[in-house]
Design a protein around this motif. Structure first.
Motif, short mmCIF file in Angstrom:
data_model
loop_
_atom_site.label_atom_id
_atom_site.label_comp_id
_atom_site.label_asym_id
_atom_site.label_seq_id
_atom_site.Cartn_x
_atom_site.Cartn_y
_atom_site.Cartn_z
N GLU A 86 47.72 42.22 46.21
CA GLU A 86 47.01 41.29 47.10
C GLU A 86 46.60 40.02 46.37
O GLU A 86 46.58 38.93 46.95
CB GLU A 86 45.80 41.97 47.75
N PHE A 87 46.26 40.16 45.09
CA PHE A 87 45.93 38.96 44.32
C PHE A 87 47.15 38.06 44.13
O PHE A 87 47.00 36.83 44.04
CB PHE A 87 45.34 39.34 42.96
N GLY A 88 48.35 38.67 44.09
CA GLY A 88 49.56 37.84 44.02
C GLY A 88 49.67 36.94 45.24
O GLY A 88 49.96 35.75 45.13
N HIS A 89 49.41 37.52 46.43
CA HIS A 89 49.37 36.71 47.66
C HIS A 89 48.29 35.63 47.54
O HIS A 89 48.50 34.47 47.90
CB HIS A 89 49.05 37.59 48.87
N GLY A 90 47.12 36.06 47.06
CA GLY A 90 46.00 35.12 46.94
C GLY A 90 46.31 33.95 46.03
O GLY A 90 45.98 32.80 46.33
N LEU A 91 46.96 34.23 44.91
CA LEU A 91 47.32 33.16 43.97
C LEU A 91 48.32 32.20 44.59
O LEU A 91 48.27 30.99 44.35
CB LEU A 91 47.89 33.77 42.67
N HIS A 92 49.25 32.74 45.37
CA HIS A 92 50.23 31.90 46.07
C HIS A 92 49.51 30.92 47.00
O HIS A 92 49.89 29.74 47.11
CB HIS A 92 51.17 32.81 46.87
N HIS A 93 48.47 31.42 47.65
CA HIS A 93 47.68 30.60 48.58
C HIS A 93 46.78 29.61 47.83
O HIS A 93 46.66 28.45 48.22
CB HIS A 93 46.83 31.51 49.47
N MET A 94 46.17 30.08 46.73
CA MET A 94 45.11 29.28 46.09
C MET A 94 45.58 28.34 44.98
O MET A 94 44.94 27.33 44.72
CB MET A 94 44.03 30.21 45.54
N LEU A 95 46.68 28.65 44.31
CA LEU A 95 47.12 27.82 43.18
C LEU A 95 48.09 26.72 43.61
O LEU A 95 48.55 25.94 42.77
CB LEU A 95 47.76 28.67 42.08
N THR A 96 48.40 26.64 44.90
CA THR A 96 49.32 25.61 45.37
C THR A 96 48.82 24.21 45.02
O THR A 96 47.62 23.96 44.96
CB THR A 96 49.51 25.73 46.90
N GLN A 97 49.77 23.34 44.79
CA GLN A 97 49.45 21.93 44.54
C GLN A 97 50.00 21.03 45.66
O GLN A 97 50.04 19.81 45.53
CB GLN A 97 50.03 21.48 43.18
N ASN A 156 49.86 19.19 49.18
CA ASN A 156 48.77 18.57 49.94
C ASN A 156 48.99 18.56 51.45
O ASN A 156 48.08 18.20 52.19
CB ASN A 156 48.56 17.12 49.46
N GLU A 157 50.18 18.96 51.89
CA GLU A 157 50.49 18.97 53.32
C GLU A 157 50.19 20.37 53.86
O GLU A 157 50.81 21.35 53.45
CB GLU A 157 51.95 18.60 53.55
N ARG A 158 49.23 20.47 54.77
CA ARG A 158 48.69 21.75 55.20
C ARG A 158 49.73 22.79 55.60
O ARG A 158 49.66 23.95 55.18
CB ARG A 158 47.72 21.52 56.37
N ASP A 159 50.70 22.39 56.41
CA ASP A 159 51.62 23.37 56.99
C ASP A 159 52.64 23.94 56.00
O ASP A 159 53.34 24.91 56.32
CB ASP A 159 52.35 22.77 58.20
N VAL A 160 52.76 23.34 54.82
CA VAL A 160 53.67 23.89 53.80
C VAL A 160 52.92 24.11 52.48
O VAL A 160 53.51 24.20 51.41
CB VAL A 160 54.90 22.98 53.57
N SER A 161 51.61 24.22 52.59
CA SER A 161 50.75 24.44 51.43
C SER A 161 50.54 25.93 51.21
O SER A 161 50.34 26.67 52.18
CB SER A 161 49.42 23.74 51.67
N GLY A 162 50.58 26.39 49.97
CA GLY A 162 50.37 27.82 49.71
C GLY A 162 51.45 28.66 50.35
O GLY A 162 52.63 28.41 50.18
N ILE A 163 51.02 29.67 51.14
CA ILE A 163 52.01 30.53 51.80
C ILE A 163 52.52 29.90 53.10
O ILE A 163 53.45 30.41 53.72
CB ILE A 163 51.44 31.93 52.10
N GLY A 164 51.93 28.79 53.53
CA GLY A 164 52.36 28.10 54.74
C GLY A 164 53.80 27.64 54.63
O GLY A 164 54.17 26.97 53.67
N GLY A 165 54.61 28.00 55.59
CA GLY A 165 56.00 27.56 55.60
C GLY A 165 56.91 28.35 54.68
O GLY A 165 58.12 28.09 54.65
N VAL A 166 56.38 29.31 53.93
CA VAL A 166 57.24 30.15 53.07
C VAL A 166 57.97 31.16 53.95
O VAL A 166 57.36 31.79 54.80
CB VAL A 166 56.41 30.89 51.99
N GLU A 167 59.27 31.30 53.72
CA GLU A 167 60.04 32.26 54.50
C GLU A 167 59.41 33.65 54.37
O GLU A 167 59.03 34.06 53.28
CB GLU A 167 61.51 32.31 54.02
N TRP A 168 59.34 34.34 55.49
CA TRP A 168 58.64 35.63 55.54
C TRP A 168 59.23 36.64 54.55
O TRP A 168 58.53 37.46 53.99
CB TRP A 168 58.70 36.17 56.96
#
Length: 677
Positions: free
Chosen positions: A465-476, A478-490
């Motif tokens: 779960e922390f792996g998911h969290g890091l994907h979400h939180m360590l993103t650089q 700035n565009e909301r819909d492709v930031s972190g896990i946003g827009g990542v293929e399922w």
């Protein structure tokens, strides 16, 4: 502010949100979001990315944050009053998002945006938005569009009811065992069961179907009749096979209706089935490619799985006197065989994994590998056991997260990461918004002032779960819909989570995160070596079990007629894939929340698909490990920049190839799981 859900000045006021807040807040935020939609779709409003975002995205984000808070509380602190408020507002919220996604005026506005005027992140978000409009029915008209909207609303209701039934069926079961019946069950599990019964003013030991209780009973209880009682209750949850009054939580009709609606939705969009719709935004090109991948992997794993079963049958006959084991015997046999073969038990290992020490060790590897610092922070929480932290790099805030570890009544089972808010260079203020995540598990809690003890599987879950969290939180990004896990293929979104699991098998990581609950001593190297020897114990069987779920899911959404019972299809899949057949009364689909209430419909294969990516990614660390056994900081930096920081701003395959220098290969997964020749 009297309504906590309308206060966006800081993080959600989880300690103040009341069920009575839900209706008024949703009404107010929907009114605001609808007004924003009318504004940006007016003929004279400019077809410009930032102009639309400044009005519409800001309004919908507030709705998303407020509703996300309600949904979260519904999952972790369910009460009759909150459930009623949630269900009352759900149709309105679903209707809005459905209408927004299918609004032809907004679709036309997005199509009129000049991609050349956008930066690379915005171009990716724009590309995804156009695709999502089509999948959301924006090109439908007249009765077809109306029907599509009705389907979305009904599906939301059905998924919520499915989830409620699964939770209620789990919570409804209790068996008050005697001390004699619990012979063999670990002491800490017995203590927790005794405390649970006492809290209700009852005699005996309260056994439940929650994993921290159910699994140890199945693995260690010497009484077969006790194992059978819990097994029957567990595998018939939320089905017509449940005993007595528990039948009222039957999910059969919901399953059939959900599948029928998904097929109808797919056909409205011009696809033959829901499986085809599901793969459009994924890495896999077609359901056929997924099915071929699963069957190929099953073929490779089968010889190992058959040997696993043969070993268990022989051991059960020779050592346990079980000539014809029943379904409720297999976890017990497996545990006894593991103990005999590797001379240790899960219970022995568990004494070294105290929750605070594990967390400290997890933080240490994250801080070292990804060059960040994790600090305690403060925010309103929904339960006293919830912790809140911040992640910093070079003294600057990168992200924050809530951590909710213990299992409890009113909290749905399993473990998950969810977003509270996303990293975003806000178009309304021009300021950077940092991401915040929920990290939720269901571990056994501490008893009698002792720290909670985690199984090694629990430790792996926490890292996942922390792996998911890091994907979400360590993103650089700035565009909301492709930031972190946003827009990542399922089917790529599990890469960072499964990647982190690998560290749970590294001595130089584990030795820093263990302390015996009584003596404080670290995990002995000899015991660790036994764990490593047992690491791939029954890997063949476990692989086939996951493939069974994944293949059933994809065939259910491609070849199955929704008018038919799903159980014959599951039996057919088991005949093809499984090496152990459960009894006829087992009803696995009825609590398969991943596909009926959790977004994994025709996508459960993603776990195995992403395992290939994560195993190959981790191989890069194995190839660059230092002489001292420590992972390479340079490799960690490359991984962070190529995978975690890039988020969904480009196709997952591009990110993987940037990190690895090539496309992923299946060999690393088979090697990691001991299934390579």
């Amino acid at each position: 502010m009297s309504n906590a859900l309308l206060d966006f000045s800081a993080l959600p006021a989880f300690d103040r949100i009341q069920p009575a807040d839900v209706g008024p807040a949703v009404d107010a935020l929907l009114e605001k979001a609808n007004a924003a939609l009318e504004t940006v779709t007016a003929p004279d409003f400019p077809a410009e990315w930032n102009a639309i975002a400044k009005v519409l995205d800001v309004a919908t984000e507030q709705l998303g944050i407020a509703w996300g808070s309600v949904s979260h509380l519904n999952s972790v602190a369910d009460t009759p009053e909150l459930r009623a408020a949630y269900n009352a507002a759900l149709p309105q919220v679903t209707e809005f998002w459905t209408r927004l996604g299918a609004d032809e005026r907004l679709y036309a506005k997005y199509k009129a945006i000049d991609p050349a005027a956008l930066n690379a992140e915005q171009q990716r978000a724009h590309h995804n938005a156009i695709r999502n409009f089509v999948l959301s029915g924006a090109e439908l008209t007249g009765p077809a569009k109306e029907r599509f909207a009705q389907i979305q609303e009904r599906q939301a209701e059905l998924s919520q009811k499915f989830s409620e039934n699964a939770l209620d069926a789990t919570d409804a079961f209790a068996y008050y065992a005697t001390a004699e019946e619990l012979e063999g069950v670990p002491a800490d599990v017995q203590q927790a069961a005794l405390a649970a019964a006492k809290a209700e003013g009852k005699d005996g030991y309260k056994l439940t179907l929650k994993m921290p209780c159910y699994l140890p009973v199945m693995q260690f209880a010497q009484r077969a009749d006790l194992r059978e009682k819990l097994y029957r209750a567990f595998v018939t949850r939320a089905s017509e096979q449940a005993e007595g009054d528990a039948c009222k939580f039957d999910n059969t009709a919901l399953i059939n209706e959900i599948l029928a609606l998904r097929k109808e939705e797919a056909q409205l969009l011009g696809y033959a089935n829901f499986g085809e719709v599901s793969v459009v935004p994924k890495m896999a090109k077609s359901p056929a490619e997924v099915i071929h991948f699963l069957r190929d992997l099953a073929h490779r794993a089968r010889p190992y799985a058959e040997k696993d079963v043969a070993d268990m049958r022989e051991f059960a006959r020779a050592e346990l006197g079980l000539a014809a084991p029943e379904a409720w015997d297999w976890p017990y046999i497996a545990e006894k065989l593991k103990e005999a073969r590797y001379a240790f038990s899960e219970q022995e290992v568990k004494q070294y994994f105290t929750a605070p020490k594990v967390l400290a060790g997890l933080f240490k590897i994250i801080e070292t590998l990804f060059e960040v610092a994790i600090r305690r922070d403060s925010a309103p929480v929904w339960h006293p056991s919830v912790e809140f932290y911040r992640i910093e790099r070079n003294g600057e805030l990168v992200g924050q997260f809530y951590l909710d570890q213990p299992a409890r009544t009113g909290k749905r089972g399993g473990a998950w990461m969810d977003d509270v808010r996303t990293r975003w260079l806000r178009p309304d203020t021009g300021k950077l918004q940092t991401p915040v995540a929920h990290l939720v598990c269901n571990f056994a809690d501490g008893v009698d002032d002792k720290p909670a003890l985690l199984t090694h599987d629990d430790v792996i879950t926490l890292f996942h779960e922390f792996g998911h969290g890091l994907h979400h939180m360590l993103t650089q990004v700035n565009e909301r819909d492709v930031s972190g896990i946003g827009g990542v293929e399922w089917d790529a979104v599990e890469l960072p989570s499964q990647f982190m699991e690998n560290f749970c098998w590294e001595w130089d990581v584990l030795k820093h995160m263990t302390a015996h609950v009584e003596t404080g001593e670290s995990l002995p190297r000899a015991l660790f070596d036994k764990m490593i020897a047992a690491k791939n114990f029954q890997a063949g069987m476990q692989t086939l079990r996951q493939i069974e779920f994944a293949l059933f899911d994809m065939l259910l959404h491609t070849e199955h007629d929704p008018a038919d019972d799903v159980m014959p299809l599951l039996a057919k899949v088991r005949d093809e894939v499984a090496v152990l057949q459960p009894p006829a009364f087992s009803r696995t689909p009825h609590t398969f929340s991943h596909i009926f209430a959790g977004g994994y419909a025709a996508g459960y294969y993603s776990y195995k698909w992403a395992e290939v990516l994560s195993a190959d990614a981790y191989a890069a660390f194995e190839e660059t490990v230092g002489a001292d056994g420590q992972p390479s900081i340079e490799t960690g930096r490359r991984y962070r920049k190529a995978i975690l920081e890039a988020g969904g701003s480009r196709p997952a395959m591009e990110s993987f190839k940037e990190f690895r220098g090539r496309e992923p290969q299946l060999d690393a997964l088979l090697r990691h799981q001991g299934m390579s020749q």
